[in-house]
Design an enzyme around this catalytic site. Structure first.
Site, mmCIF file in Angstrom:
data_model
loop_
_atom_site.group_PDB
_atom_site.id
_atom_site.type_symbol
_atom_site.label_atom_id
_atom_site.label_comp_id
_atom_site.label_asym_id
_atom_site.label_seq_id
_atom_site.Cartn_x
_atom_site.Cartn_y
_atom_site.Cartn_z
ATOM 1 N N ASP A 110 0.853 -1.191 0.000
ATOM 2 C CA ASP A 110 0.000 0.000 0.000
ATOM 3 C C ASP A 110 0.892 1.246 0.000
ATOM 4 O OD1 ASP A 110 -3.216 0.542 0.968
ATOM 5 O OD2 ASP A 110 -1.789 2.213 1.110
ATOM 6 N N ASN A 162 -12.896 -3.279 2.271
ATOM 7 C CA ASN A 162 -13.831 -2.171 2.459
ATOM 8 C C ASN A 162 -14.786 -2.136 1.273
ATOM 9 O OD1 ASN A 162 -12.641 -1.180 4.875
ATOM 10 N ND2 ASN A 162 -11.030 -0.194 3.673
ATOM 11 N N HIS A 202 -9.963 -5.254 -3.315
ATOM 12 C CA HIS A 202 -8.611 -5.454 -2.801
ATOM 13 C C HIS A 202 -8.725 -5.878 -1.352
ATOM 14 C CE1 HIS A 202 -9.836 -1.225 -2.602
ATOM 15 N NE2 HIS A 202 -9.215 -1.166 -1.430
HETATM 16 P P1 AMP Z 1 -9.723 1.441 0.204
HETATM 17 O O1 AMP Z 1 -9.855 2.717 0.977
HETATM 18 O O2 AMP Z 1 -10.138 0.228 0.971
HETATM 19 O O3 AMP Z 1 -10.397 1.535 -1.154
HETATM 20 O O4 AMP Z 1 -8.169 1.242 -0.044
HETATM 21 C C1 AMP Z 1 -7.476 1.806 -1.102
HETATM 22 C C2 AMP Z 1 -6.031 1.717 -0.737
HETATM 23 O O5 AMP Z 1 -5.259 1.923 -1.911
HETATM 24 C C3 AMP Z 1 -5.583 2.774 0.283
HETATM 25 O O6 AMP Z 1 -5.062 2.108 1.433
HETATM 26 C C4 AMP Z 1 -4.528 3.568 -0.469
HETATM 27 O O7 AMP Z 1 -3.444 3.967 0.350
HETATM 28 C C5 AMP Z 1 -4.087 2.572 -1.530
HETATM 29 N N1 AMP Z 1 -3.518 3.153 -2.738
HETATM 30 C C6 AMP Z 1 -3.995 4.218 -3.442
HETATM 31 N N2 AMP Z 1 -3.223 4.439 -4.532
HETATM 32 C C7 AMP Z 1 -2.246 3.495 -4.504
HETATM 33 C C8 AMP Z 1 -1.128 3.199 -5.351
HETATM 34 N N3 AMP Z 1 -0.859 3.919 -6.451
HETATM 35 N N4 AMP Z 1 -0.323 2.163 -5.008
HETATM 36 C C9 AMP Z 1 -0.573 1.446 -3.896
HETATM 37 N N5 AMP Z 1 -1.612 1.656 -3.066
HETATM 38 C C10 AMP Z 1 -2.435 2.680 -3.365
#
Ligand code: AMP
Ligand code: ZN
Length: 114
Positions: A30, A87, A100
């Site tokens: 992440d 989520n 994810h």
């Molecule tokens: P959610 O809030 O459950 O949709 O989680 C989305 C996750 O994606 C968050 O924890 C972000 O920090 C992560 N995220 C967003 N952009 C990226 C990226 N480019 N590479 C890796 N993780 C990311």
């Protein structure tokens, strides 16, 4: 899907710190880690939310869960404990609409989550 961040990571259009890959799954760190281990385990095929999972997806969802546990083992956090979270939609804080599985570990966690 064209405008999906995680599809772009799967297709190598956006870089990521990849920790595991096979034909159906990609796992990467992440970008904003909330624990010493914070890995996202995603299907390569686009599925927007858990609400869109069908019985045809039973195998891939099982693979995501088992892969998260396997990564936890390689990180040495299996015995101590780890958390796995999907989520779904706004009230749960979903921001990327490609399912994810968050794998979080390496520190003590509280319950209930915020
Ligand atoms: P959610 O809030 O459950 O949709 O989680 C989305 C996750 O994606 C968050 O924890 C972000 O920090 C992560 N995220 C967003 N952009 C990226 C990226 N480019 N590479 C890796 N993780 C990311
Ligand atoms: Zn996608």
């Amino acid at each position: 899907m064209a405008d999906c961040l995680f599809c772009k990571i799967v297709n190598r259009e956006i870089p990521a710190s990849i920790v595991y890959e096979d034909e159906r799954i990609l796992a990467f760190n992440d970008i904003n880690p909330q624990a010493p281990t914070h890995v996202l385990v995603v299907p390569k095929a686009h599925i927007a939310t858990l609400n869109d999972v069908s019985s045809q997806d039973d195998q891939i969802v099982g693979e995501l869960v088992r892969r998260a546990a396997a990564i936890a083992k390689t990180r040495g956090i299996s015995a101590g404990g780890f958390r796995t979270v999907f989520n779904t939609n706004r009230e749960a804080g979903q921001t990327v609409f490609h399912i994810h599985l968050h794998l979080l570990g390496g520190r003590a966690m509280e319950w209930p989550p915020g």
